[in-house]
Every structure is written in C-alpha cells, then in structure tokens.
Design an enzyme around this catalytic site. Structure first.
Site, PDB file in Angstrom:
ATOM      1  N   SER A   1       0.816  -1.206   0.000  1.00 19.45           N
ATOM      2  CA  SER A   1       0.000   0.000   0.000  1.00 19.45           C
ATOM      3  C   SER A   1       0.853   1.261   0.000  1.00 19.45           C
ATOM      4  O   SER A   1       0.474   2.279  -0.582  1.00 19.45           O
ATOM      5  CB  SER A   1      -0.936  -0.011   1.210  1.00 19.45           C
TER       6      SER A   1
ATOM      7  N   ARG B   1      -9.555  -6.750  12.195  1.00 21.53           N
ATOM      8  CA  ARG B   1      -9.520  -7.597  13.375  1.00 21.53           C
ATOM      9  C   ARG B   1      -8.686  -6.922  14.467  1.00 21.53           C
ATOM     10  O   ARG B   1      -7.790  -6.125  14.167  1.00 21.53           O
ATOM     11  CB  ARG B   1      -8.943  -8.966  13.031  1.00 21.53           C
TER      12      ARG B   1
ATOM     13  N   ASP C   1     -16.480  -7.566  11.451  1.00 27.52           N
ATOM     14  CA  ASP C   1     -16.413  -8.646  10.472  1.00 27.52           C
ATOM     15  C   ASP C   1     -17.204  -8.233   9.237  1.00 27.52           C
ATOM     16  O   ASP C   1     -18.401  -7.989   9.319  1.00 27.52           O
ATOM     17  CB  ASP C   1     -17.005  -9.920  11.079  1.00 27.52           C
ATOM     18  N   PHE C   2     -16.522  -8.121   8.082  1.00 26.06           N
ATOM     19  CA  PHE C   2     -17.234  -7.639   6.895  1.00 26.06           C
ATOM     20  C   PHE C   2     -18.245  -8.641   6.337  1.00 26.06           C
ATOM     21  O   PHE C   2     -18.968  -8.348   5.400  1.00 26.06           O
ATOM     22  CB  PHE C   2     -16.287  -7.161   5.797  1.00 26.06           C
TER      23      PHE C   2
ATOM     24  N   LYS D   1     -10.444  -1.810  -0.429  1.00 33.10           N
ATOM     25  CA  LYS D   1      -9.227  -1.840  -1.248  1.00 33.10           C
ATOM     26  C   LYS D   1      -8.586  -3.222  -1.184  1.00 33.10           C
ATOM     27  O   LYS D   1      -8.265  -3.717  -0.111  1.00 33.10           O
ATOM     28  CB  LYS D   1      -8.237  -0.779  -0.759  1.00 33.10           C
TER      29      LYS D   1
ATOM     30  N   HIS E   1     -11.136  -8.740  -4.890  1.00 27.78           N
ATOM     31  CA  HIS E   1     -10.452  -9.505  -5.942  1.00 27.78           C
ATOM     32  C   HIS E   1      -9.945 -10.865  -5.465  1.00 27.78           C
ATOM     33  O   HIS E   1      -9.730 -11.759  -6.292  1.00 27.78           O
ATOM     34  CB  HIS E   1      -9.321  -8.687  -6.570  1.00 27.78           C
TER      35      HIS E   1
END
Length: 349
Positions: free
Chosen positions: A169, A216, A240-241, A255, A259
């Site tokens: 990043s 987390r 938690d997504f 981001k 993928h």
C-alpha cells in the site's frame, strides 16, 4: 490467393528464431530459481548487511549465518538480474533493486518478497495444472483449508501477510487518494483496512474528513496511522465484513478486498456494506478493472495469482456490476489511478 495473416500469429521457420524460442522456454521453465534466490537473500538480510558498503561473500556469510561458497554463487546469479552487483575485487554491493530489500527502505519490498515466495504461494503454483482442471485453487488440498482460514491458525504467517499488504500500500495509496474527489467533510470507513495506510493517506489530503479503520483486533493494535496530521481524526473498530460494519458513513473503502474472494463471498461483503450505507453514501471498490478483450491488461499476473492461491479473480466492469446488483448496489463510474487499480464508485440502487 493467400489466406489473410493480419492479426494472426506467424510461426517462423528461421533456425535463429527457433533457437531463440528454445532458449526462452528453457529459461522460463527454470525461472522459479530466481524467486527462490530472492527469498534466500531476503531471508538472510543480505541487503541490510550491505547498507554501509560492499562486503565479501565471506563477511556476508559470517554476518548472516550461511555458507560463504553457496552465498557467493547465489549473489552472482542475482547480479545477472541486477539484484546486487559483484565488484572487481570480488565483493558484493547494493544496486537500486537490492536496496528495496532493506528493512528501512522507503519502498519496502522485503516482506512482499518473503510472502510471495512463501510455501503458501509457491506450492499452489506448482499445482496450477490441477487448478485449471478442476476450476478451483488447490490451496485447500495442500494446507487443509483456504488461505484466510489457514492464516487465522498461523499468527506468524498472518502477521507477514498483513505487513506485506501494508508495505504494498505504501507504493500506491498516495496516487489512489489523489485520484478521487473526496467530500470536504464527513466520515470514511476503510473496511479491512489493515494497518491503515490507505485511510491515513485519504485523511492527510482531506483535512475535513474523519476516518474509521475496520479490521480484526490483532491487526488494529499494530496500526501505522501515526502522521500528526490525522491525530484525533480517526477511530479503530473491530468488525467482520461478513456480519456488520459501522453504519452511517459517507464513504466506504474496499481496497484489495473483493479480488481475492469468490463471487459468493464478494456479494456477502457487498451486502454487509449496503446494510451499513445510507442512501447518499458511496462505496469505493479499489481493485483492478479488467479491460475488454484485446486491450492491454494492467496486471495479468495478478489474475493468475488470484486463481492459484485464492478463490478470487480480477473482474471486468460487467462482472463487478453483476456483483453490485446482487447486493442492491450499482456502479456510478470508474476512476483511473496511477496504479494498475481503478476506483469503482458504487451507490445504492
């Protein structure tokens, strides 16, 4: 009348061309030795030992605890690729490429090299033929679980993964943050934002914004959001997504998240984001957007990596739109960035 050849590959019968093709393919077939050599040098900290100037293989071996004869051969091999250089007196020195393997490099690649050459990546790649036959990664058959479950059981590997992604990043978040017109005020939630590099970059460039870094707990406690410009303007949130995210923000960031997920997992994440979004909120999906067939691919290696190690893929805009629709979202526009990734802006249906 000769058949048309425009747009078709031409196979040469020239012995020189055939010889070049043979050398290319034989070299490609042994190309795995190069990342193996990179890993050996990175693991031994050779670049760090050379920070103050050239050293002999014997001195480097003494400092790193390896065999001097084999190290000399390793470094000579890497020097043929521009990683380290052999001096006339037989010592070895840093090159620009070798310097980014230093732990203190402003463009840190050591963790990325160690991750990408780890057995988690290496062994599934060795069974890519199996992956292509069955249509799913062989990771679970090798390690007994898919990669993120595997990482959750190995703290050291998980830390390496998080650190490597954060270092990656560093190389890209500035250009991405500058490519999008963020609102003058409001809240940005970085979902699974790792150590916070992307969110920090956004907040530095947009002083009217506040941020929430979601990940987390073991990741959040090591965050790198230390720039004085963002002090007091962000908070940390464990979440938690797949379950629930902080609600009511103006911008949500995903981001390098979708993928490496299957379509089913990606939709679940998007549904969680949609549940947290109000009607005016925007979701920014930051990933490669694969162009139409025949166009130059921004990073074809990444797509092969996604199917080899993960259950994900780099998606076209049409494929992304289908995921969004299934989650009650739609694409409003796609914004290019200086990196291989694009910013896909998404709003509620």
């Amino acid at each position: 009348m000769k058949p048309p050849t425009e747009g078709l590959l031409v196979i040469s019968s020239d012995p020189k061309d055939i010889g070049a093709a043979v050398r290319q393919l034989l070299g490609d077939a042994l190309a795995y030795l190069y990342p193996a050599a990179l890993r050996a040098a990175a693991g031994a900290g050779i670049a760090d030992h050379l920070a103050d100037g050239p050293l002999t293989a014997e001195e480097l071996a003494r400092r790193s605890g390896v065999d001097s004869g084999h190290l000399r051969r390793l470094l000579r091999f890497l020097a043929t690729r521009g990683v380290f250089s052999e001096q006339p007196d037989g010592s070895f020195a840093l090159t620009t490429a070798a310097s980014v393997l230093r732990r203190d490099s402003p463009a840190p690649l050591r963790n990325l090299v160690l991750l990408f050459t780890d057995e988690m990546y290496w062994r599934p790649a060795g069974r890519l033929d199996e992956t292509v036959r069955r249509g799913t990664t062989a990771f679970d058959t090798i390690f007994g679980a898919q990669i993120f479950e595997h990482l959750s059981k190995d703290p050291a590997k998980n830390e390496l993964f998080v650190d490597a992604m954060a270092d990656l990043s560093v190389l890209e978040h500035t250009g991405i943050a500058e490519s999008y017109d963020f609102p003058a005020s409001g809240t940005v939630v970085d979902v699974a934002g790792g150590l916070g590099g992307m969110l920090q970059s956004v907040l530095v460039r947009n002083p009217g914004l506040r941020g929430v870094l979601v990940d987390r707990s073991e990741v959040l406690e090591r965050h790198r959001m230390t720039d004085p410009a963002v002090a007091g303007r962000f908070e940390l949130a464990e979440a938690d997504f797949f379950a629930k995210l902080p609600s009511g923000a103006d911008i949500y960031l995903l981001k390098r998240i979708l993928h490496d997920k299957s379509d089913e997992e990606a939709v679940r994440i998007l549904q969680t984001c949609r549940a947290a979004m109000n009607e005016s909120a925007r979701l920014l999906v930051i990933d490669i957007v694969v162009p139409p067939a025949g166009a130059e691919q921004p990073n074809p290696t990444s797509d092969v990596l996604m199917m080899t190690v993960f259950e994900g893929k780099e998606r076209t805009e049409e494929e992304l739109a289908k995921l969004m629709s299934a989650a009650g979202l739609r694409i409003s526009r796609v914004v290019a960035t200086p990196s291989a990734m694009s910013i896909t802006e998404v709003v509620a249906l």
